[in-house]
Design a protein around this motif. Structure first.
Motif, PDB file in Angstrom:
ATOM      1  N   ASN A   1       0.808  -1.217   0.000  1.00 13.81           N
ATOM      2  CA  ASN A   1       0.000   0.000   0.000  1.00 13.81           C
ATOM      3  C   ASN A   1       0.840   1.266   0.000  1.00 13.81           C
ATOM      4  OD1 ASN A   1      -2.781   0.986   0.012  1.00 13.81           O
ATOM      5  ND2 ASN A   1      -2.209   1.951   1.939  1.00 13.81           N
TER       6      ASN A   1
ATOM      7  N   GLU B   1       0.095   4.902  -1.659  1.00 12.98           N
ATOM      8  CA  GLU B   1       0.162   6.157  -0.917  1.00 12.98           C
ATOM      9  C   GLU B   1       1.082   7.158  -1.605  1.00 12.98           C
ATOM     10  OE1 GLU B   1      -1.622   7.229   1.610  1.00 12.98           O
ATOM     11  OE2 GLU B   1      -2.771   5.357   1.532  1.00 12.98           O
TER      12      GLU B   1
ATOM     13  N   ASP C   1     -11.061   8.735  -1.489  1.00 12.54           N
ATOM     14  CA  ASP C   1     -11.371   7.546  -0.684  1.00 12.54           C
ATOM     15  C   ASP C   1     -12.786   7.044  -0.965  1.00 12.54           C
ATOM     16  OD1 ASP C   1      -8.887   7.554   0.467  1.00 12.54           O
ATOM     17  OD2 ASP C   1      -9.533   8.424   2.381  1.00 12.54           O
TER      18      ASP C   1
ATOM     19  N   TRP D   1      -4.215   0.037   4.014  1.00 11.60           N
ATOM     20  CA  TRP D   1      -5.186   0.898   3.333  1.00 11.60           C
ATOM     21  C   TRP D   1      -6.289   1.282   4.304  1.00 11.60           C
ATOM     22  CZ3 TRP D   1      -8.837  -1.079  -1.103  1.00 11.60           C
ATOM     23  CH2 TRP D   1      -9.353   0.017  -1.808  1.00 11.60           C
TER      24      TRP D   1
END
Length: 230
Positions: free
Chosen positions: A20, A24, A49, A203
């Motif tokens: 992840n 990011e 999101d 996440w």
């Protein structure tokens, strides 16, 4: 005291190797470029999101779904379709998450090798079939597992299929991973034990509350600690 003759089912991303953090980094670069039209950087991230959650439910996971989410967020924040140059930039950001290199989490290689000598190991990961298989191949870990399963979603039904496929004894089977939402809660609902190993870059959409009183969940700080229990 170590448990004998267990079945250990492992998650892959952010349990065996870093994953992840790539998303990011791509998201931070994306926000650098699209946040100004939003009320704040936090608001832009919240918009992304929400879009990612909806697309994961509809389309699954992987770089192409991530690209779709970036494009939809870009259009929503700017109030217009992306230009050709902007689409190229978004595609480059999405492609950056599929590097052929796999960075194993500290202690994974040695611990898996030791566990494989004492227990039956399985791998259960979700995501795009080709992308997940490429990471498994690059990891050098595949030989430790009796079987590898790549599924669209790790829900209760997926765990029940795994149990049926391998005739697993639930009382001696443990799902090991970093995600409360995908690794712990559905495994417990299917009757399996679970090992929760938090990862700082898990996440946000994989977060969920765990019952601290659930005796079927073993909480560890590091992957290497598995060797002390199994």
């Amino acid at each position: 005291m170590r448990l004998d003759e267990q079945v250990l089912v492992f998650d892959a991303d952010d349990t065996l190797w870093e994953n992840n953090i790539r998303f990011e980094r791509a998201i931070e670069a994306f926000l650098d470029e699209v946040a100004p039209p939003a009320p704040s950087r936090a608001a832009a991230r919240a918009t992304l999101d929400g879009i990612e959650a909806a697309n994961a439910a509809r389309h699954g996971y992987g770089s192409q779904v991530f690209l779709r989410s970036l494009g939809e967020c870009h259009e929503q924040l700017h109030g217009r379709a992306a230009t050709a140059a902007e689409r190229d930039r978004l595609a480059a950001l999405a492609a950056s998450i599929t590097s052929a290199e796999v960075e194993l989490i500290p202690g994974v290689a040695q611990t898996l090798a030791a566990l494989a000598r004492r227990h039956e190991l399985l791998l259960l990961t979700k995501g795009d079939l080709a992308e997940q298989q490429a990471k498994i191949d690059a990891s050098g870990l595949a030989d430790h597992f009796k079987a590898v399963h790549i599924v669209p979603e790790k829900d209760v039904a997926a765990y029940r299929r795994l149990i049926d496929t391998h005739t697993l004894p639930p009382e001696r089977t443990w799902m090991i991973g970093n995600s409360p939402k995908s690794d712990v809660l559905p495994a417990r609902a299917a009757g399996l034990n679970a090992v929760y190993i938090p990862h700082q870059h898990t996440w946000a959409l994989e977060a969920a509350e765990l019952d601290p009183a659930d005796g079927g969940v073993l909480r560890l700080a590091t992957f290497a600690e598995l060797g002390e229990h199994f």
